[in-house]
Structures are given as C-alpha cells and as structure tokens.
Design a protein around this motif. Structure first.
Motif, PDB file in Angstrom:
ATOM      1  N   VAL B 238       3.693  -6.127  -2.875  1.00  0.00           N
ATOM      2  CA  VAL B 238       3.407  -5.385  -1.649  1.00  0.00           C
ATOM      3  C   VAL B 238       3.189  -6.362  -0.502  1.00  0.00           C
ATOM      4  N   GLN B 239       3.925  -6.157   0.586  1.00  0.00           N
ATOM      5  CA  GLN B 239       3.762  -7.000   1.768  1.00  0.00           C
ATOM      6  C   GLN B 239       3.016  -6.245   2.851  1.00  0.00           C
ATOM      7  N   ILE B 240       2.208  -6.950   3.623  1.00  0.00           N
ATOM      8  CA  ILE B 240       1.533  -6.317   4.755  1.00  0.00           C
ATOM      9  C   ILE B 240       1.709  -7.180   5.999  1.00  0.00           C
ATOM     10  N   ASP B 241       1.402  -6.578   7.145  1.00  0.00           N
ATOM     11  CA  ASP B 241       1.507  -7.280   8.419  1.00  0.00           C
ATOM     12  C   ASP B 241       0.273  -8.122   8.702  1.00  0.00           C
TER      13      ASP B 241
ATOM     14  N   VAL C  76       0.196   1.707   6.543  1.00  0.00           N
ATOM     15  CA  VAL C  76       0.386   0.392   7.150  1.00  0.00           C
ATOM     16  C   VAL C  76      -0.997  -0.168   7.470  1.00  0.00           C
ATOM     17  N   MET C  94       3.371  -0.807   3.177  1.00  0.00           N
ATOM     18  CA  MET C  94       4.470  -1.680   3.605  1.00  0.00           C
ATOM     19  C   MET C  94       4.253  -2.118   5.053  1.00  0.00           C
ATOM     20  N   PRO C  95       4.988  -3.147   5.489  1.00  0.00           N
ATOM     21  CA  PRO C  95       4.860  -3.560   6.886  1.00  0.00           C
ATOM     22  C   PRO C  95       5.377  -2.460   7.818  1.00  0.00           C
ATOM     23  N   MET C  96       4.887  -2.456   9.044  1.00  0.00           N
ATOM     24  CA  MET C  96       5.238  -1.422  10.022  1.00  0.00           C
ATOM     25  C   MET C  96       6.734  -1.347  10.247  1.00  0.00           C
ATOM     26  N   GLN C  97       7.409  -2.508  10.237  1.00  0.00           N
ATOM     27  CA  GLN C  97       8.841  -2.490  10.522  1.00  0.00           C
ATOM     28  C   GLN C  97       9.612  -1.708   9.461  1.00  0.00           C
TER      29      GLN C  97
END
Lengths: 258, 258, 258, 258
Positions: B238-241, C76, C94-97
């Motif tokens: 899982v990736q986050i900003d 997000v 997940m990332p916003m993009q």
C-alpha cells in the motif's frame, strides 16, 4: 438426469428449499469456509483482498463473512444479475483475469470446472492462497498448476506450497477439496438441523405419497419449508405475529388503495 | 509498580503504542477470540446474542467481528464514554445483570476480576457459553460456578459442561483462560509482527539511550510507532502520499480561513 | 496562536473532548455529510466508488456511513498510522492521484489546503462529483478547476457543472463549502447537544477558576467529559454498571495474576 | 384481478423482474426511506432503535441501511421464513406488541393494513416516530391515533405531533403516506432506470407479440431481465466474464464428480 431419463425414482430437490439454500448455503458455508481457511492458514482477514468466485448463495455467504472480518472483497461472476447485485452490495466486480492480479486469497464457489485456470494462476502475486468451497475439486485447475510448479511441499496441514519457475509461491488449501469439510468441521449443527429436517420430511413426504408420485424432480412442499422455519424460530426462542383476518382479507383484495 | 517504587529498570509501555493496541488488541484479538470459540464449540454465530463485557480495544474488536459474522451484540461497560460509543456504534448496552438473561455467548475482556459473577450466572439461560479473552482467568467467577454445579464434565476439548441444581447447563471454555491462545493459535503472524517490532525497537531504544533513561515508564517514541506503520503498509503493497510543502505550511498556520 | 503569543485569554480546546470529537466529528459529520450530498444530488450510494480524503474522526465517520449505504470506499491519507487503520478497517488505501482515476464521488475532510488539486482533477472521469466536509473551502482547488473549465452552470441547487476542454464534466457541490451545512441541516440536535454541553460547561469551568488560569490552551477536564457522557446515556434510557470495590482494587493492583 | 376476471388486457408483472424488485425495492427504497425520514426530522440514526415492519425486499433494504447508519434494528414479520432470515442477518425479531415498547422509529413496509394499530401505539414511548414506506397510507392506523390524541399540530414540514391523553407525544411523518416520495425525492435516477427499462421493454414485448398473448399476468421474460442487468453493468463500467464452452458443458452434465 431427469431430462436424460436416468432417474430411477422420484426426487425432491432439497437444496431448493428455502430453509436449505437460504441458510445452509449462505450462513453455513459463509462461516465454515472462512473457518476452514483460518484453521488451515491462521491468516488475519482484516485488510486482505479476498476474491470470491461465484455469487450464488454460497458465494454471498462467504463474501458477507469475509467483509465482516475486515477483508476487501472482489466478486467474480458470469451472471449479469448476480454481478449487479454484488456491485450494489458494495463489492468490486471484475473479470477473473483482473481479479487474479489483485487478490490475496481466492475462494471458488461456482459449481463449475476450472473457475481458476492456468492463465489466472500465471497472473497471481507471490504468496496468493487458493481454496475451493464449491462442490468438487475441479474448480481450481490443479493439474495446470502442478505443471507450472518446480517444487511442491506441505508447509502446514492442508497447506501445499507450489513454487513456480519464476520463484513465486502459491498456496493451495486441502488439495482443492471443500475447505470447510477438510480443514474445519463443516457446518455447525445449528444450521445443518434445517437441512436434515428437509431431507427427513421430504423423504416422509415421498414415502407417504409413494404410489401417486411419478418419477420426476419435485420441489420441497411449501408447508414443509414453512414448518421447518417455524420450528427453528421456536428453538431460538423467537416469537412472531400472525396476520389478522382483516390483514389477510386486505392482502387478497385489489380494490382498496389511495 | 512505578508508583510503588517496585520497578527495577526503565520500561517502555509497548502496549500503548498505536501500532500495538490499535491493531493487535483490536483486529488480532477480535478475530482470534471468535476463532477460538468457533474451534472449541463449532457454533453458528449468525443470529446469536453475544455479550461482550468490556469495550476497550479488545472488546471493540470482538464486538465488530461477532457482528460481522451475523451475531447480535450486547455490550456491557462501566465507563460512560465507552458505553456511549458502543451505543453509537449500533450495539445494545445494558447492565451485566440484564445482559445475563439475554445472552447466548458471553465473552469477557475487562482486565478486571469477576466481570461475570455468581448472580449473573444465576440468571443465564440453559445452554449459555462463557469465555474469557481479557487477561487472566479471574474475569469469570468459576469458583462460584463450581459451587453452584452438581456435575461437571468435558464434552469437547476446551468445553466444560456445568450442570446446575435446577438442571440448567452452562458451558465454560478453556477453563476461563484466554480462549484465543487456548483453543486457537493466538493472533495471526501478520498482526503480531507489529507488536514484536515495537518490542524490538523499544528495547533497542532503551539500550542505546541506557545511561540517560531514569527508571520510569516511557511511551514508545512516536517515530518508532510511525516507522512500524510505514513498514507494514509497504509490506502490504500500500502506497500513501506525503504532505506538500504548501500543505505542511497551511496546517501549521492559524491565519488563513474563510 | 498560543505558541505565537497571540492568545488573549485562556482557551479550552473543546474539540479535543471525547464527547465532542468522538461523537460530533464521527457520527455527526459522518451522517450529515452523506445527507448533504444526497440532498444536493439524489444519487444512489450503493455501488459507487467513494473517495474519502483524510481519515481523521470526520473521515472515519464518512467512510463508515458511505459503506453503510453500499458504497465502495477508497481512503486517501498521509499519516501511516491512520492509513494502516483504514486498511484494517477494510477500505482500499491509495495515493490521491490513483484514487482520482477510480472515484465517482470525492469528499475531502483533511483540514488542509488543496487536498484535491489540478493534476487530480485532470485524471477524474466524466461525471465525477466533488464535495468538501473538512473545514474551509480551500480543500478543493476550485481556482485551478475554474481555469480548466470552458463552461460553468448550476444544474441543481448546490450542484455546479464544470465542463472541461476535453468534454468531461465535473460537478462541484456547494462551491466547496461544508456540504453538510450548505445542503443539509448540519448535525442533528442529538449530537450537537454534547458539543454544546462541552462549550457551556468548559466556559463555566474557566469563569469559576478565572483568576487561577494563565493564558494557555487547556483540555476539557475529564470529569466534565465523563459527566456529559453519563447525562447523554441517561437521556437515551441506557443504564450501565459501576465497578465494585473489589474490581476497583484489582484494577489498581499489579500483584495478582496467573 | 386476474382470478376475478377483472383484467382488461395482458399484464407483465414488472415488479417481479429481478432487475426491478432486487434493486428498486431493496437499494432504492432502502436509501430513499432513510433519506425521507432524515429530511423530515433531522434525527441522528446512530444508536436509535429502528423497528422495520415487514421483511420483504423493501424491508430488507431499509433494515440494511438503518444498520449502515448505526441504528439497532428490530424486525417484525409474520412469515416464518423471512423472520428466520432476519434473525440470521443479525436483527432482533419480535412481535409488534413487544417492538412497540422498544422502538424509537417505526417504519412499515408490509403492503398490508393496520400493521401498526391502536394497541401498538398505546405501548409506544414518548417521542416515538412513525413512518410508512410500504404502499398506501393504511399501514399505520392513523384513525385510531387521531381518536387517542388530544392535540395535533405540524411541528416541521411532514412531521405531525400527536399529543395523547397521558401526555405522550407521537410523531407521524407525511400523514402516513410514502415517506420517500413525500419528504425526499423518491428513488435516485440510477435505480429507477432499471425499473423503467423493464416497463418499456415489457410494453414492447407485449405489443410485438400482441396477437398471441391471451389476457393473463406474465413474468418479465428472462432475456429482458438479463439484458437490463448487462446494460446497467456496462453503464457502471463493470466488466464480467462469460462461461467457456468447457464450463457450459460441465454445468449441463451430471456424470462428472469426485
């Protein structure tokens, strides 16, 4: 078999009874499938991507329970009506090939052959777990998987590790046989009671009517179905109302309105 | 112990780390408690009245998972804030004496003594199941129950049947010891990993700072906690900003608004 | 402001009270945000991809309620601990993009600026709906959107349609202002009662102690917080137990165990 | 009407189509009923006792959504099969007279007369809210309630307060007419689309076959039902698989197994 003239005696399709398929298949299979996989693997369900292949009563039960344990559920289904229900029930719905890439745990409940085939297993990520809770061990194409594997070993009871040529490991539970019967105890008694009641009362029904029933497939009579539900409610200490005469009359009429 | 001067060395309260109690206690205990009771009894959870005694992180986890399996959950709690949260989370909340009459399955997670006592067991219906998933085997007053019983026998592994003078049978699981450790396998590895990471990194933290840390109880440093969460997310793919500079600046200011 | 010496009098941080943020922010904002979007758009929530930006108490509430209405929720979040909780709570993170491409409805609750910016709106599909329920109308970068749009018109009260150069239409609700206050009636009285009780009782607390309180930011005293919860439970007709002396003593001790 | 020879032309029972009753009745009525009551009253659903009278497709939808908003749901049902499903779905099931004492909000969806009658209203607590989302304004016995009331006044649009002789106040929404149509906007377009498609395609079906269809009640042909589901999935961007030839053949056979 009926269409092929292969039936030797009259049959009551007990699985079609509401007190069978709405309960045993849904609440029973739902819980016991999760239970079997938990006992086999001791995984944490929360946060996992669980792919439920087939959204019949069994699939619904498993999807509902996996979500109840915190999983994110993806449904694969070929019937558009069922697929749409799955969407509206809040699940992601996608083709098997796409689900193959996303899933952590795959559970087949289709009643059909090769629901998960070679090209799907080709796409799965390292560590994916495969289980079947449908009918037979044909839902997962294990022959294809065996052909893809360089090494196989049992790492826990009911957990076989297939190491593929590219290093990925896939884990097959209970050799693709029904996971709830293999690794857990099958359905709880408190749901099988209704299924067995259907078998017993339907057998009695055939026997008592024996001479009059031609060889064919019959539904469980509604009275038997309703009686089983009534007895089950009583055993749970749940009381319900009956329609009043006024209400019964109103329901049958079409002249009143607003 | 700290207040009593009984500590022999500095302690890091690992259980207070967010990556410990928010996860291990909630998602871990939630699932494994249900798992332990299922393995011990093979009951169907759907439609059962489950009484969760204590609405801390462990109790929340168990309530959430019992509901996720179709049970109707009653919460017993002495803290008004937690009791109110349980109400708003959609559970029935009532005193233990009232819950005793309503419940089918009782699970204690209070960390306290005699959460279920003699007068509660007096009120339970025939067939009620009692389990503890709190800390020690003191949460259920089994001594009192033994005094009430005319007969005791093990009917399945981890299930002891107490037959009372009035004929009612109560079932105590795992002798009141932690049901998830007794009858199941404890927490899944994928939640213990974070708890052990807290222990390992906190030990390292103490050792590297040893000379400067007076004997006291310390919190897990926030950086360790956050780092464990980051590593866990990465392990799950899982990736986050991250905040942009503009966002970081805005958060710190109080002059903008509308 | 406290750090900058800009406070003119002592402040009680009412939002930090448990009976405020655990209830108003979570159950209040959760329901009223959904309510505002429903009134503005009359969409069906079932089956929709709802992107919740920010997983604080407000975001949790909205995620919980969107799921309760049958939506598939994507979270997000920039904080790894919160992101991990969202994963374990069964949401996709997940990332916003990436979320920008997947979402049907976007709701910001970050308390920060440009949570949804130009490059995110560039990626959204035709028909996406954007709403804010955070604090101010800065969470959506509407200036950027205005620059991207060839045409703007109000198609229902609180629903503005932005037609972009490539033909896609994005719908912004309530000009990016708090959707629950704009398009619905804000929080129900039965949750604001606790927030107002915190304000009233904290004001009284400051006044009665006035001379002794230096200019600083204070927490709501625990007794006030607990008293509000007690009163609320009573108003709901919910009764709870109190600890016995034996239980109180046991909790305070560390010598017993097993 | 068909049994009474009162039909003037062939009828297709559109409500029986899966793409009608499984969606419009369940997801549509579920959401819009809650929506109507929220707009009329601005209550907080979390923590409330909601009594759903009737567990058909509409009742299921409302029960599901009330729970999704944090309510505790009680189901009243006269059919034992449906009552048992409600139990297994995790709701409390009880006779109306008992539910009358427990409920905060009552919603009828029975399609029948006097589902809530005088003796039930006699037992309700002060402040109870009554709404109907079934078919007509006969489900609540408002005549009886008017006879019990000493005073009536509208306190908000769609909310009428009945003050009874003993001082209790009951609140009736929208004069007992369909609450979703009265106080909200009815079903969202995205669920009515399928219902209207059934009407349009069934009308076309009758017209094209006009000469061959005797006056009777017909089911929506399965192909129409499935085609609507397929189109709806496509409009949502959801793709599904088709059975392979091998799978189709396997499903039709009865000779394979294990």
């Amino acid at each position: 078999m009926c269409g092929d003239g292969a039936l030797a005696y009259p049959i009551v399709a007990v699985n079609e009874a509401n007190t069978k398929h709405l309960f045993d298949n849904r609440y029973g299979t739902g819980q016991s499938t999760i239970d079997g996989i938990t006992r086999a693997t001791n995984i944490l369900w929360a946060g996992r991507q669980v792919v439920v292949v087939g959204y019949g009563w069994c699939g619904r039960g498993v999807a509902m329970r996996a979500r109840g344990l915190g999983s994110q559920v993806i449904v694969v289904e070929v019937d558009p009506l069922r697929a749409l229900e799955a969407v509206m029930d809040g699940y992601r719905v996608m083709p098997m090939q796409e689900a193959a890439r996303a899933g952590d745990i795959f559970i087949t409940l289709t009643g059909d052959i090769n629901a998960i085939g070679k090209h799907h297993m080709d796409a799965m990520h390292d560590g994916a777990i495969l289980a079947n809770s449908g009918h037979f061990n044909v839902e997962l194409n294990l022959e294809a998987l065996a052909g893809m594997a360089e090494k196989r070993r049992e790492i826990r009871p009911f957990v076989e590790e297939y190491t593929l040529g590219d290093g990925r490991k896939l884990f097959v539970l209970a050799d693709g046989r029904l996971i709830n019967l293999s690794a857990a105890e099958g359905h709880p008694a408190s749901v099988m009671d209704m299924s067995f009641a259907n078998q017993a009362l339907s057998s009695e029904y055939i026997v008592l009517k024996e001479e009059r029933l031609p060889i064919d497939v019959y539904r469980v009579p509604h009275e038997i179905d309703a009686e089983i539900a009534r007895l089950k409610l009583a055993s749970l200490g749940v009381q319900i109302d009956e329609l009043t005469d006024e209400q019964r009359k109103y329901l049958a009429s079409w002249e009143e309105g607003t």
